[in-house]
Motif scaffolding. Structure first.
Motif, PDB file in Angstrom:
ATOM      1  N   LEU A  99       0.830  -1.207   0.000  1.00 22.53           N
ATOM      2  CA  LEU A  99       0.000   0.000   0.000  1.00 22.53           C
ATOM      3  C   LEU A  99       0.867   1.261   0.000  1.00 22.53           C
ATOM      4  CD1 LEU A  99      -2.735  -1.184   2.491  1.00 22.53           C
ATOM      5  CD2 LEU A  99      -2.962  -0.949   0.019  1.00 22.53           C
ATOM      6  N   LYS A 100       1.980   1.204   0.741  1.00 25.84           N
ATOM      7  CA  LYS A 100       2.877   2.354   0.776  1.00 25.84           C
ATOM      8  C   LYS A 100       3.473   2.621  -0.607  1.00 25.84           C
ATOM      9  CE  LYS A 100       6.736   4.314   3.299  1.00 25.84           C
ATOM     10  NZ  LYS A 100       7.748   4.122   4.322  1.00 25.84           N
ATOM     11  N   SER A 101       3.857   1.535  -1.313  1.00 31.12           N
ATOM     12  CA  SER A 101       4.425   1.718  -2.660  1.00 31.12           C
ATOM     13  C   SER A 101       3.371   2.274  -3.620  1.00 31.12           C
ATOM     14  CB  SER A 101       4.993   0.402  -3.196  1.00 31.12           C
ATOM     15  OG  SER A 101       3.972  -0.510  -3.484  1.00 31.12           O
ATOM     16  N   LEU A 102       2.111   1.855  -3.457  1.00 24.83           N
ATOM     17  CA  LEU A 102       1.035   2.413  -4.289  1.00 24.83           C
ATOM     18  C   LEU A 102       0.884   3.910  -4.048  1.00 24.83           C
ATOM     19  CD1 LEU A 102      -1.963  -0.107  -4.224  1.00 24.83           C
ATOM     20  CD2 LEU A 102      -0.456   0.440  -6.106  1.00 24.83           C
ATOM     21  N   PHE A 121      -4.742   3.269  -8.730  1.00 21.34           N
ATOM     22  CA  PHE A 121      -5.603   2.542  -7.804  1.00 21.34           C
ATOM     23  C   PHE A 121      -6.651   1.718  -8.555  1.00 21.34           C
ATOM     24  CE2 PHE A 121      -4.208   6.148  -5.104  1.00 21.34           C
ATOM     25  CZ  PHE A 121      -3.519   5.416  -4.166  1.00 21.34           C
ATOM     26  N   ASP A 122      -7.132   2.239  -9.688  1.00 16.49           N
ATOM     27  CA  ASP A 122      -8.126   1.500 -10.477  1.00 16.49           C
ATOM     28  C   ASP A 122      -7.541   0.194 -11.019  1.00 16.49           C
ATOM     29  OD1 ASP A 122      -9.896   3.550 -10.004  1.00 16.49           O
ATOM     30  OD2 ASP A 122      -9.565   4.534 -11.947  1.00 16.49           O
ATOM     31  N   GLU A 123      -6.304   0.261 -11.496  1.00 21.36           N
ATOM     32  CA  GLU A 123      -5.667  -0.938 -12.033  1.00 21.36           C
ATOM     33  C   GLU A 123      -5.457  -1.988 -10.944  1.00 21.36           C
ATOM     34  OE1 GLU A 123      -2.109   0.593 -13.761  1.00 21.36           O
ATOM     35  OE2 GLU A 123      -3.107   1.235 -15.616  1.00 21.36           O
ATOM     36  N   GLU A 124      -5.007  -1.539  -9.780  1.00 17.45           N
ATOM     37  CA  GLU A 124      -4.787  -2.478  -8.672  1.00 17.45           C
ATOM     38  C   GLU A 124      -6.108  -3.069  -8.200  1.00 17.45           C
ATOM     39  OE1 GLU A 124      -1.751  -3.510  -7.684  1.00 17.45           O
ATOM     40  OE2 GLU A 124      -1.045  -2.235  -9.305  1.00 17.45           O
ATOM     41  N   GLU A 125      -7.138  -2.238  -8.163  1.00 24.50           N
ATOM     42  CA  GLU A 125      -8.458  -2.718  -7.754  1.00 24.50           C
ATOM     43  C   GLU A 125      -8.946  -3.797  -8.719  1.00 24.50           C
ATOM     44  OE1 GLU A 125     -13.005  -1.008  -7.602  1.00 24.50           O
ATOM     45  OE2 GLU A 125     -11.356   0.426  -7.491  1.00 24.50           O
ATOM     46  N   GLU A 126      -8.723  -3.595 -10.005  1.00 26.60           N
ATOM     47  CA  GLU A 126      -9.161  -4.571 -11.008  1.00 26.60           C
ATOM     48  C   GLU A 126      -8.439  -5.906 -10.827  1.00 26.60           C
ATOM     49  OE1 GLU A 126      -9.238  -4.987 -15.852  1.00 26.60           O
ATOM     50  OE2 GLU A 126      -9.109  -2.981 -14.972  1.00 26.60           O
ATOM     51  N   LYS A 127      -7.113  -5.851 -10.601  1.00 25.99           N
ATOM     52  CA  LYS A 127      -6.344  -7.081 -10.380  1.00 25.99           C
ATOM     53  C   LYS A 127      -6.876  -7.849  -9.179  1.00 25.99           C
ATOM     54  CE  LYS A 127      -1.882  -5.201 -11.344  1.00 25.99           C
ATOM     55  NZ  LYS A 127      -0.540  -5.051 -10.821  1.00 25.99           N
ATOM     56  N   LEU A 128      -7.074  -7.124  -8.084  1.00 27.99           N
ATOM     57  CA  LEU A 128      -7.520  -7.775  -6.857  1.00 27.99           C
ATOM     58  C   LEU A 128      -8.949  -8.299  -6.981  1.00 27.99           C
ATOM     59  CD1 LEU A 128      -5.954  -5.354  -4.230  1.00 27.99           C
ATOM     60  CD2 LEU A 128      -5.179  -7.636  -4.823  1.00 27.99           C
ATOM     61  N   CYS A 129      -9.787  -7.602  -7.737  1.00 24.55           N
ATOM     62  CA  CYS A 129     -11.168  -8.068  -7.940  1.00 24.55           C
ATOM     63  C   CYS A 129     -11.181  -9.395  -8.696  1.00 24.55           C
ATOM     64  CB  CYS A 129     -11.988  -7.032  -8.685  1.00 24.55           C
ATOM     65  SG  CYS A 129     -12.603  -5.716  -7.635  1.00 24.55           S
ATOM     66  N   LYS A 130     -10.317  -9.536  -9.675  1.00 22.09           N
ATOM     67  CA  LYS A 130     -10.251 -10.795 -10.423  1.00 22.09           C
ATOM     68  C   LYS A 130      -9.850 -11.952  -9.504  1.00 22.09           C
ATOM     69  CE  LYS A 130      -9.286  -8.903 -14.982  1.00 22.09           C
ATOM     70  NZ  LYS A 130      -8.291  -8.737 -16.052  1.00 22.09           N
ATOM     71  N   ARG A 161      -7.268 -12.455   3.150  1.00 22.82           N
ATOM     72  CA  ARG A 161      -6.132 -11.665   2.664  1.00 22.82           C
ATOM     73  C   ARG A 161      -6.515 -10.804   1.471  1.00 22.82           C
ATOM     74  NH1 ARG A 161      -0.906 -14.566   0.740  1.00 22.82           N
ATOM     75  NH2 ARG A 161      -0.239 -12.522   0.089  1.00 22.82           N
ATOM     76  N   VAL A 162      -7.225 -11.421   0.527  1.00 21.10           N
ATOM     77  CA  VAL A 162      -7.631 -10.691  -0.677  1.00 21.10           C
ATOM     78  C   VAL A 162      -8.614  -9.591  -0.312  1.00 21.10           C
ATOM     79  CG1 VAL A 162      -8.825 -10.887  -2.893  1.00 21.10           C
ATOM     80  CG2 VAL A 162      -7.239 -12.666  -2.186  1.00 21.10           C
ATOM     81  N   ALA A 163      -9.580  -9.911   0.568  1.00 23.01           N
ATOM     82  CA  ALA A 163     -10.587  -8.917   0.954  1.00 23.01           C
ATOM     83  C   ALA A 163      -9.938  -7.738   1.668  1.00 23.01           C
ATOM     84  CB  ALA A 163     -11.637  -9.571   1.854  1.00 23.01           C
ATOM     85  N   GLU A 164      -8.973  -8.022   2.538  1.00 26.95           N
ATOM     86  CA  GLU A 164      -8.298  -6.942   3.265  1.00 26.95           C
ATOM     87  C   GLU A 164      -7.526  -6.039   2.298  1.00 26.95           C
ATOM     88  OE1 GLU A 164      -5.286  -6.334   7.075  1.00 26.95           O
ATOM     89  OE2 GLU A 164      -5.486  -8.316   6.162  1.00 26.95           O
ATOM     90  N   ALA A 165      -6.793  -6.644   1.367  1.00 25.82           N
ATOM     91  CA  ALA A 165      -6.022  -5.854   0.401  1.00 25.82           C
ATOM     92  C   ALA A 165      -6.961  -5.023  -0.467  1.00 25.82           C
ATOM     93  CB  ALA A 165      -5.169  -6.777  -0.464  1.00 25.82           C
ATOM     94  N   LEU A 166      -8.053  -5.634  -0.907  1.00 25.38           N
ATOM     95  CA  LEU A 166      -9.006  -4.928  -1.758  1.00 25.38           C
ATOM     96  C   LEU A 166      -9.658  -3.772  -1.014  1.00 25.38           C
ATOM     97  CD1 LEU A 166     -10.353  -4.819  -4.516  1.00 25.38           C
ATOM     98  CD2 LEU A 166     -12.026  -6.474  -3.699  1.00 25.38           C
ATOM     99  N   ASN A 167     -10.042  -3.994   0.247  1.00 25.96           N
ATOM    100  CA  ASN A 167     -10.654  -2.918   1.037  1.00 25.96           C
ATOM    101  C   ASN A 167      -9.695  -1.746   1.227  1.00 25.96           C
ATOM    102  OD1 ASN A 167     -13.091  -4.219   1.317  1.00 25.96           O
ATOM    103  ND2 ASN A 167     -12.550  -5.181   3.254  1.00 25.96           N
TER     104      ASN A 167
END
Length: 198
Positions: A99-102, A121-130, A161-167
């Motif tokens: 998150l810090k690097s983002l 942030f949109d690109e990262e959100e898309e990756k994590l949503c998949k 883990r995925v839900a936490e990163a996505l949130n």
């Protein structure tokens, strides 16, 4: 009388009989040549058959086969694959570093192009949503295959883990939209939500 030659055969049976006798006369005339060609062809076919058909080797016993894997075992093999995919999406960093690097990418880019910075942030959100969609799909399949056994619990740590990163990415995206300059200031102060938790 009509022009042309007279018909020799008036019925189909007469015509077949005449053709048969003509073929028989031709065969009798060239019988030796035809039979010689057939003998040569049979020998050639026999040699080819011997050449390409190996002698029958003694049969080896079949190796012991592994027992068939259940659908749940096959499904559980997906967990490490998805964990690896999540780690790759997060650049092999823990959540705080990721998150810090983002935020740092956003800060560096927002100086020149504010709209382009939000795309990070949109690109990262898309990756994590998949990844999240895949985890939910496989967890649902595990539940359907073994509803009372609790196999779905194997997927729970990865889902969290995925839900936490996505949130967290969604939270940062919202803060970037509301106050892009404030996000950078909060990052420097260490007062963003993920920084306060760490």
């Amino acid at each position: 009388m009509p022009p042309g030659r007279l018909r020799l055969y008036t019925t189909p049976e007469e015509k077949k009989a005449a053709n048969r006798s003509k073929s028989n006369r031709s065969y009798q005339r060239y019988k030796e040549v035809i039979n010689k060609a057939k003998r040569v062809g049979r020998r050639k076919a026999a040699r080819l058959k011997q050449k390409y058909e190996p002698e029958e080797a003694p049969k080896k016993p079949l190796p012991a086969q592994k027992p068939a894997r259940t659908d749940l075992e096959v499904l559980s093999d997906r967990i490490p694959q998805l964990e690896k995919r999540l780690d790759t999406a997060m650049d092999n960093k823990n959540l705080s570093e990721y998150l810090k690097s983002l935020c740092e990418k956003f800060a560096a880019r927002q100086k020149d192009d504010l709209e382009g910075a939000g795309v990070i942030f949109d690109e990262e959100e898309e990756k994590l949503c998949k990844i999240s969609t895949a985890v939910h799909k496989y967890q649902s399949l595990a539940t359907n295959l073994d509803c009372y056994g609790g196999s779905w619990r194997l997927w729970e740590p990865l889902r969290r883990r995925v839900a936490e990163a996505l949130n967290e990415v969604l939270e940062l995206s919202g803060e970037a939209i509301l106050g892009p300059g404030q996000l950078v200031v909060d990052l420097r102060r260490g007062s963003l939500r993920f920084q306060r938790r760490a």
